[in-house]
Design an enzyme around this catalytic site. Structure first.
Site, PDB file in Angstrom:
ATOM      1  N   PHE A 269     -18.436  -6.412  -4.326  1.00  0.00           N
ATOM      2  CA  PHE A 269     -18.682  -7.838  -4.534  1.00  0.00           C
ATOM      3  C   PHE A 269     -19.636  -8.346  -3.476  1.00  0.00           C
ATOM      4  O   PHE A 269     -19.687  -7.828  -2.363  1.00  0.00           O
ATOM      5  CB  PHE A 269     -17.354  -8.612  -4.492  1.00  0.00           C
TER       6      PHE A 269
ATOM      7  N   ARG B  96     -10.200  -2.992 -15.440  1.00  0.00           N
ATOM      8  CA  ARG B  96     -11.638  -2.828 -15.205  1.00  0.00           C
ATOM      9  C   ARG B  96     -11.880  -1.718 -14.191  1.00  0.00           C
ATOM     10  O   ARG B  96     -10.963  -1.272 -13.505  1.00  0.00           O
ATOM     11  CB  ARG B  96     -12.272  -4.127 -14.709  1.00  0.00           C
TER      12      ARG B  96
ATOM     13  N   ILE C  16       2.306  -7.194  -6.317  1.00  0.00           N
ATOM     14  CA  ILE C  16       3.419  -7.630  -7.157  1.00  0.00           C
ATOM     15  C   ILE C  16       3.269  -9.130  -7.386  1.00  0.00           C
ATOM     16  O   ILE C  16       3.098  -9.893  -6.430  1.00  0.00           O
ATOM     17  CB  ILE C  16       4.776  -7.293  -6.507  1.00  0.00           C
TER      18      ILE C  16
ATOM     19  N   LYS D 271     -15.473  -2.043  -8.360  1.00  0.00           N
ATOM     20  CA  LYS D 271     -16.844  -2.458  -8.057  1.00  0.00           C
ATOM     21  C   LYS D 271     -16.867  -3.187  -6.727  1.00  0.00           C
ATOM     22  O   LYS D 271     -15.830  -3.582  -6.201  1.00  0.00           O
ATOM     23  CB  LYS D 271     -17.401  -3.341  -9.165  1.00  0.00           C
TER      24      LYS D 271
ATOM     25  N   HIS E  35       4.839 -11.884  -7.614  1.00  0.00           N
ATOM     26  CA  HIS E  35       6.123 -12.499  -7.272  1.00  0.00           C
ATOM     27  C   HIS E  35       6.096 -12.830  -5.784  1.00  0.00           C
ATOM     28  O   HIS E  35       5.486 -12.103  -5.007  1.00  0.00           O
ATOM     29  CB  HIS E  35       7.280 -11.524  -7.565  1.00  0.00           C
TER      30      HIS E  35
ATOM     31  N   TYR F  84       9.157  -3.534   3.840  1.00  0.00           N
ATOM     32  CA  TYR F  84       8.732  -2.272   4.438  1.00  0.00           C
ATOM     33  C   TYR F  84       9.881  -1.275   4.424  1.00  0.00           C
ATOM     34  O   TYR F  84      11.024  -1.627   4.708  1.00  0.00           O
ATOM     35  CB  TYR F  84       8.257  -2.494   5.879  1.00  0.00           C
TER      36      TYR F  84
ATOM     37  N   GLU G 120      -3.096   0.392  -4.042  1.00  0.00           N
ATOM     38  CA  GLU G 120      -2.506  -0.851  -3.560  1.00  0.00           C
ATOM     39  C   GLU G 120      -1.878  -1.606  -4.721  1.00  0.00           C
ATOM     40  O   GLU G 120      -2.521  -1.811  -5.745  1.00  0.00           O
ATOM     41  CB  GLU G 120      -3.565  -1.724  -2.895  1.00  0.00           C
TER      42      GLU G 120
ATOM     43  N   ASN H 218       0.841  -1.194   0.000  1.00  0.00           N
ATOM     44  CA  ASN H 218       0.000   0.000   0.000  1.00  0.00           C
ATOM     45  C   ASN H 218       0.875   1.243   0.000  1.00  0.00           C
ATOM     46  O   ASN H 218       1.849   1.316   0.739  1.00  0.00           O
ATOM     47  CB  ASN H 218      -0.902   0.035   1.229  1.00  0.00           C
TER      48      ASN H 218
END
Length: 127
Positions: free
Chosen positions: A82, A77, A55, A80, A57, A64, A52, A2
């Site tokens: 869920f 996209r 990655i 939305k 991997h 950090y 956010e 983040n």
């Protein structure tokens, strides 16, 4: 990973919320495929906009405090909500697969080697 509020606030205000794909590099490490979410995360009812990075991997250790450099190359996209956590997880998995497919295309693959990701030895990024 983040991004901090300060970084989120510095993103262009006209960038649409949603799910993007591109490349990410931690410190002076290798460049990896990534999926990026920009927005409010409606499923979690966030009150602050977030950015956010996922990655694609597996890292041995956490990172950090490291510099995370990203290049956004495409849009998947819109954001939305869920009906369930399972539906959210399925959408994230589909986003990851779409990002992998797109980033294997030559026009996106060439950006992995961009000079942007390669800091000269002994140099640091200014904050």
């Amino acid at each position: 990973a983040n991004f901090s509020e300060q970084v989120v606030e510095s993103f262009p205000s006209d960038i649409s919320t949603g799910i993007y794909y591109g490349w990410a590099c931690v410190g002076n490490g290798d460049v990896h495929k990534m999926v990026l979410s920009i927005g409010w995360n409606p499923f979690y009812k966030n009150v602050k906009k977030s950015v956010e990075t996922h990655i694609i991997h597996s890292f041995k250790d956490d990172f950090y405090g490291e510099i995370l450099s990203i290049v956004i190359t495409g849009y998947i996209r819109s954001e939305k909500t869920f009906s369930s956590l399972e539906a959210l997880i399925l959408a994230i998995q589909e986003d990851i697969e779409e990002a992998k497919r797109q980033l294997d295309l030559p026009e996106h693959l060439k950006l992995k080697e961009d000079i942007f990701f390669h800091l000269p030895e002994g140099k640091t990024v200014n904050h």
